[in-house]
Design an enzyme around this catalytic site. Structure first.
Site, PDB file in Angstrom:
ATOM      1  N   ASP A  84       0.836  -1.207   0.000  1.00 20.62           N
ATOM      2  CA  ASP A  84       0.000   0.000   0.000  1.00 20.62           C
ATOM      3  C   ASP A  84       0.864   1.247   0.000  1.00 20.62           C
ATOM      4  O   ASP A  84       0.468   2.277  -0.551  1.00 20.62           O
ATOM      5  CB  ASP A  84      -0.942  -0.032   1.213  1.00 20.62           C
ATOM      6  CG  ASP A  84      -1.861  -1.240   1.139  1.00 20.62           C
ATOM      7  OD1 ASP A  84      -2.587  -1.363   0.140  1.00 20.62           O
ATOM      8  OD2 ASP A  84      -1.810  -2.090   2.045  1.00 20.62           O
ATOM      9  N   GLU A 103       0.839 -12.703   4.968  1.00 20.51           N
ATOM     10  CA  GLU A 103       1.874 -12.092   4.109  1.00 20.51           C
ATOM     11  C   GLU A 103       3.191 -11.988   4.877  1.00 20.51           C
ATOM     12  O   GLU A 103       4.268 -12.284   4.338  1.00 20.51           O
ATOM     13  CB  GLU A 103       1.414 -10.716   3.633  1.00 20.51           C
ATOM     14  CG  GLU A 103       0.260 -10.788   2.641  1.00 20.51           C
ATOM     15  CD  GLU A 103      -0.320  -9.444   2.270  1.00 20.51           C
ATOM     16  OE1 GLU A 103      -0.988  -9.380   1.237  1.00 20.51           O
ATOM     17  OE2 GLU A 103      -0.113  -8.459   2.998  1.00 20.51           O
TER      18      GLU A 103
HETATM   19  C1  5RP Z   1      -3.014  -7.151   0.875  1.00 18.35           C
HETATM   20  C2  5RP Z   1      -1.845  -6.254   0.632  1.00 18.35           C
HETATM   21  C3  5RP Z   1      -1.629  -5.788  -0.761  1.00 18.35           C
HETATM   22  O1  5RP Z   1      -0.342  -6.129  -1.164  1.00 18.35           O
HETATM   23  C4  5RP Z   1      -1.785  -4.291  -0.799  1.00 18.35           C
HETATM   24  O2  5RP Z   1      -3.052  -3.942  -0.259  1.00 18.35           O
HETATM   25  C5  5RP Z   1      -1.699  -3.771  -2.245  1.00 18.35           C
HETATM   26  O3  5RP Z   1      -2.802  -4.198  -2.961  1.00 18.35           O
HETATM   27  P1  5RP Z   1      -3.015  -3.858  -4.490  1.00 18.35           P
HETATM   28  O4  5RP Z   1      -1.956  -4.579  -5.253  1.00 18.35           O
HETATM   29  O5  5RP Z   1      -4.403  -4.359  -4.772  1.00 18.35           O
HETATM   30  O6  5RP Z   1      -2.902  -2.357  -4.649  1.00 18.35           O
HETATM   31  O7  5RP Z   1      -1.089  -5.916   1.504  1.00 18.35           O
HETATM   32  O8  5RP Z   1      -3.175  -7.426   2.246  1.00 18.35           O
END
Ligand code: 5RP
Length: 224
Positions: A84, A103
């Site tokens: 994010d 993760e």
């Molecule tokens: C999920 C995560 C994702 O890696 C993060 O939210 C980025 O998501 P996106 O690739 O859809 O922008 O941490 O828990």
């Protein structure tokens, strides 16, 4: 290029980091979904994947990619995941997709973390994106007060009007109003609050490499 096109670009670019003959760690989210699609094209080159969420597991299996339990595997060569936010040292905020705990587990098991992200995710200081924190429900109020003391405002994440339940059966607090300048110290402190399952700061498991999708193409940033 649109944000979706940038995500597809870095998802494809991450394929070069997959080690032939070795299990690959797979994150969660819309950028990783692009990586999974690209991985399907070379699936016969790897034994399979360790996945960080039910959603990614289902997607991998639908494409015929074997998914191993994390406990079946000692070490993973490379973990590919989105973020994010990512700062200049490769520290990240993760958990927008509520998969932060698994993760972090898969990242910790991996020799290398390759972050794939579009350029909007690159920041100077972490905290503009609301920080996800997975919590045990009975500790929620106490943890909200602890964030308040740090100048943050923690709200319970909802889904369809109800508290979101993670793959681990817990809840997510999203914390606004923080500026996280010392990500390592912040992660260590919040991690030891009773009832915190996982804080979405990834400093101990920071990225080794970031493949950043920009209007000029894929920028490779190395942190080690
Ligand atoms: C999920 C995560 C994702 O890696 C993060 O939210 C980025 O998501 P996106 O690739 O859809 O922008 O941490 O828990």
């Amino acid at each position: 290029m649109t944000q979706d096109e940038l995500k597809a670009l870095v998802g494809q670019a991450a394929i070069q980091y997959v080690v032939p003959g070795e299990i690959v760690g797979v994150g969660t989210g819309s950028t990783v979904n692009q990586f999974i699609a690209a991985l399907a094209a070379i699936k016969d080159c790897v034994p399979g994947a360790v996945s960080s969420s039910v959603a990614s597991t289902e997607r991998l299996q639908a494409l015929g990619i074997r998914v191993f339990d994390a406990n079946e595997v000692d070490e993973i060569a490379v973990y590919i995941d989105g973020a994010d936010e990512i700062d200049g040292r490769g520290c990240m905020i993760k958990g927008g997709g509520a998969a932060l705990t698994r993760e972090k587990i898969v990242a910790a098991q991996s020799r290398r973390f390759v972050c794939i992200a579009d350029a909007s995710k690159r920041v100077e200081v972490l905290g503009g994106f609301p920080l996800p924190v997975e919590v045990i429900p009975m500790a929620m109020r106490r943890i909200q007060r602890q964030f308040q003391a740090l100048g943050g405002s923690a709200t319970l994440r909802l889904k369809d009007g109800q508290p979101l339940v993670t793959d681990n059966g817990q809840h997510i607090l999203d914390v606004r109003g923080l500026a996280i300048r010392d990500a390592l110290a912040f992660e260590s402190e919040v991690n030891q609050w009773p009832g915190v399952v996982t804080v979405g700061v990834f400093a101990h498991q920071r990225a080794s490499v970031c493949l950043l999708g920009t209007a000029q193409g894929v920028e490779t940033i190395r942190y080690d």
